[in-house]
Design an enzyme around this catalytic site. Structure first.
Site, PDB file in Angstrom:
ATOM      1  N   LYS A 118      33.462   2.344  18.578  1.00 22.25           N
ATOM      2  CA  LYS A 118      32.116   1.896  18.221  1.00 22.25           C
ATOM      3  C   LYS A 118      31.072   2.840  18.813  1.00 22.25           C
ATOM      4  CE  LYS A 118      32.745  -3.083  17.462  1.00 22.25           C
ATOM      5  NZ  LYS A 118      34.194  -3.186  17.560  1.00 22.25           N
ATOM      6  N   GLU A 202      24.286  -3.679  22.619  1.00 26.29           N
ATOM      7  CA  GLU A 202      23.355  -3.659  21.496  1.00 26.29           C
ATOM      8  C   GLU A 202      22.391  -4.830  21.590  1.00 26.29           C
ATOM      9  OE1 GLU A 202      25.774  -1.496  17.847  1.00 26.29           O
ATOM     10  OE2 GLU A 202      25.660  -3.689  17.895  1.00 26.29           O
ATOM     11  N   HIS A 237      32.538 -14.904  16.944  1.00 26.56           N
ATOM     12  CA  HIS A 237      32.505 -13.565  16.336  1.00 26.56           C
ATOM     13  C   HIS A 237      33.728 -13.282  15.465  1.00 26.56           C
ATOM     14  CE1 HIS A 237      29.178 -13.079  19.044  1.00 26.56           C
ATOM     15  NE2 HIS A 237      29.957 -13.214  20.093  1.00 26.56           N
ATOM     16  N   ARG A 294      40.636   0.662   7.553  1.00 17.14           N
ATOM     17  CA  ARG A 294      41.864  -0.003   7.127  1.00 17.14           C
ATOM     18  C   ARG A 294      41.517  -1.002   6.038  1.00 17.14           C
ATOM     19  NH1 ARG A 294      40.560  -4.860   9.277  1.00 17.14           N
ATOM     20  NH2 ARG A 294      39.680  -4.922  11.381  1.00 17.14           N
TER      21      ARG A 294
END
Length: 662
Positions: A118, A202, A237, A294
């Site tokens: 990330k 973030e 999440h 993927r």
């Protein structure tokens, strides 16, 4: 141009079965790999050949690259499809395939490496001009740096595992006092799940929609997008419902997000199937979240609205062929919706469940697709993700797809292991979801009081049916012994049953009004009285007439245990009519037991230590998640029965506490 004839699927469960289906349809031979725990699994049964690659633990089997490459060499497999999860986004695995002369059905090593981080992928997207969420993606990972950057970003913020996915290693931090503890947990979970504890920070985007774009590239430089999927309904999440198209996307916004996704893929020369994930706020502004290199769990909804087989696209692209369609040839039609059937108990905090699958019988309707890896009799173990199946529905409109999906979820029979059907069904029927208004905050804001999230008593009808089936078995046994079925010397005396549900004992009285093969019975449950006729029962289905209404219910009767597929899913009742009543535990001590099978990854207390109620004592890892076990009372630790690394069974006593007021 690479050519191959035999495909090894380096995965398990439903995705291994799904990939095999397309590979077989295209004429390829297939190879399954399996751990010792999966020797009888469905994907093993479907494949042409299968190779055991190690013990049950993933780090000794499905994550061991050398074992999988050796299985390919042993069987002559010249291509490997990684599915999703496990090694699907592992650059070292893709490189090992390349070095062994095996075609990896996925993107390049370089793309996997970049997008698998990330931190690095966000840097690349910023350089490519793709809109990103403000945050910290630097190399320094010490607590001091992260705390300083968190202050700069401001709260609330998200901690994310750089190598992560599936919600693991992700934490929402509301204020600075929570940061260090959440960093520790996120690092530990990320290290255990992905082998890397690297994190990014973030700014938290409040109440966004989670919208992802399916992209596809080939080795000839072509890249297209195949519409979007809305994955906003999430718990911790992790995606719960996925649908396509997104209910709020306009044609213009779809094009803008699609073109941004293609730009992201083109910046790394992307080949194969990929998904670019965005957060979409209420104003229509969107931000890059991550790119998954993927096939996604939710790919079936895209297949249903485009009419394309994405696994077939993957295989053809890996064989060097160009994409089968250009951008202006891709059409979206109708609406598709998917939910994930998990082995978990929503009424117990979504605790993952283990056990044996005694019944698995999904209802197949027109427009409904079930992707699963289940066979009756198999064990659901603590070693893998609790995903059992995906239920997907297609309709001309969103509400038609939702309605079909709701019926299919309610009628998927799963006995022996608790599933999350009632949670899913209630969610699909919720007015806000029905209206298409759900954001990522939907469950937290609108669903916390749902009945599926707390234990519910069984319905009177379910208890009556259980008693009737137990009665009929007893009556049949008497008939075999030469007695009349349903006859008792004191004809007016009712049969009495005591049924145990968890720690509850439930009394049921049953009076035979008409004996025989289809007995008519009067059932008393407290103040409620029902008249019931048992019309048929074959060990799998019972047809019963309750107060004049005929119904068909799934059941499984084994010894003194009867399982029904009831209003809340798997209902397990034990006949304790003749069992001695056990005395309550009067010892003045607390105890901490394992909520499920798993491994102890941390022991935070020692014998003799004084603890407070709510204090963290142990960390248990099971089904890829960490479970925090805390003290239920103030007191002193009298016994610690486990050490770090121990494998424990469900309900095993781990720690004993002598209560302070003992």
């Amino acid at each position: 141009m690479p050519a191959f004839n035999k495909i090894l699927i380096a995965n398990r469960g439903e995705i291994a079965c799904r990939v095999m289906r397309t590979a077989i349809e295209l004429g390829y031979r297939t190879v399954a790999v399996y751990s010792q725990a999966d020797s009888d699994a469905r994907h093993v049964q479907l494949a042409d050949e299968a190779v055991c690659i190690g013990p049950a633990q993933v780090n000794q089997s499905y994550l061991v690259i050398d074992n999988i490459i050796e299985a390919a060499r042993q069987t002559g497999a010249d291509a490997i499809h990684p599915g999703y999860g496990f090694l699907s986004e592992n650059a070292d695995f893709a490189r090992a395939c390349e070095e062994a002369g095996i075609v990896f059905i996925g993107p390049t090593v370089e793309a996997i490496h970049l997008m698998g981080s990330k931190r690095l992928s966000k840097i690349a997207m910023l350089e490519a001009g793709v809109p990103c969420i403000p945050g910290y993606e630097g190399a320094a990972q010490d607590d001091e740096t992260l705390a300083s950057e968190a202050e700069r970003i401001g709260y609330p913020l998200m901690i994310k595992a750089s190598a992560g996915g599936g919600g693991r290693g992700m934490r929402l931090v509301e204020e600075s006092s929570e940061l260090l503890a959440q960093l520790r947990t996120a690092r530990s979970e990320a290290q255990n799940a992905f082998g890397s504890g690297e994190l990014i920070l973030e700014r938290a985007v409040i109440r966004p929609r989670h919208v992802e774009i399916q992209v596809f590239g080939d080795a000839h430089g072509n890249i297209v997008y195949l519409g979007e999927r809305d994955c906003s309904v999430q718990r911790r999440h992790q995606k719960v419902v996925e649908e396509a198209p997104c209910p709020v996307l306009t044609a213009e916004l779809r094009r803008a997000m699609g073109e941004a996704a293609v730009k992201a893929a083109a910046s790394v020369g992307y080949v194969g199937a990929g998904t670019v994930e965005f957060l979409l706020d209420a104003s229509g502004e969107f931000f890059f979240l991550e790119m998954n290199t993927r096939l996604q769990v939710e790919h079936p909804v895209t297949e249903l609205i485009t009419g394309q087989d994405l696994v077939a696209w993957q295989i053809r692209v890996a064989a060097g062929q160009p994409l089968p369609l250009e951008q202006d040839e891709i059409r979206l039609s109708g609406h598709a919706m998917e939910v994930r059937l998990y082995a978990e108990d929503s009424a117990a905090g979504f605790l993952p469940q283990t056990g044996q699958v005694l019944r698995w019988e999904p209802e197949l309707l027109s427009g409904v697709r079930i992707d699963h890896g289940l066979v009756e009799g198999q064990a659901v173990t603590p070693f893998y993700d609790p995903l059992l199946a995906k239920v997907i529905a297609y309709g001309a409109t969103r509400d038609e797809a939702r309605r079909k999906l709701l019926r299919a979820v309610e009628n998927c029979v799963l006995l022996g292991v608790n599933g999350n059907q009632r949670f899913l069904a209630n969610l699909l029927a919720h007015p806000d979801f029905t209206a298409g208004n759900a954001t990522t905050a939907f469950i937290a804001e609108h669903f916390t009081g749902d009945p599926s999230l707390a234990p519910q008593p069984p319905h009177s009808e379910e208890l009556a049916l259980a008693a009737a089936l137990l009665f009929q078995r007893s009556a049949s046994a008497r008939a075999h012994q030469g007695e009349l079925a349903g006859w008792r010397s004191a004809g007016s005396v009712p049969w009495r049953f005591v049924l145990r549900l968890g720690d509850q004992r439930l009394g049921v009285a049953l009076q035979v009004l008409e004996p025989g093969s289809q007995p008519r019975l009067q059932v008393e449950l407290g103040e409620r009285s029902l008249e019931l006729r048992l019309l048929s029962h074959d060990g799998r289905w019972a047809v019963v007439e309750l107060d004049g209404v005929r119904r068909r219910l799934a059941y499984h009767l084994d010894g003194d245990c009867i399982r029904l597929f009831g209003h809340a899913g798997n209902l397990e009742l034990h006949d304790v009519t003749h069992a001695p009543t056990s005395a309550g535990n009067a010892a003045a001590c607390g105890s901490v037991k394992a909520p499920m099978d798993g491994a102890i990854v941390e022991v935070l207390v020692a014998e003799g230590a004084t603890v407070a109620k709510g204090q963290l004592l142990l960390v248990l890892e099971a089904m890829k998640m960490e479970h925090l076990l805390k003290a239920g009372v103030d007191g002193v630790i009298r016994r610690v029965g486990v050490s770090r690394g121990d494998q424990v069974k469900s309900r095993q006593l781990l720690v004993e506490i002598e209560a302070a007021d003992a």
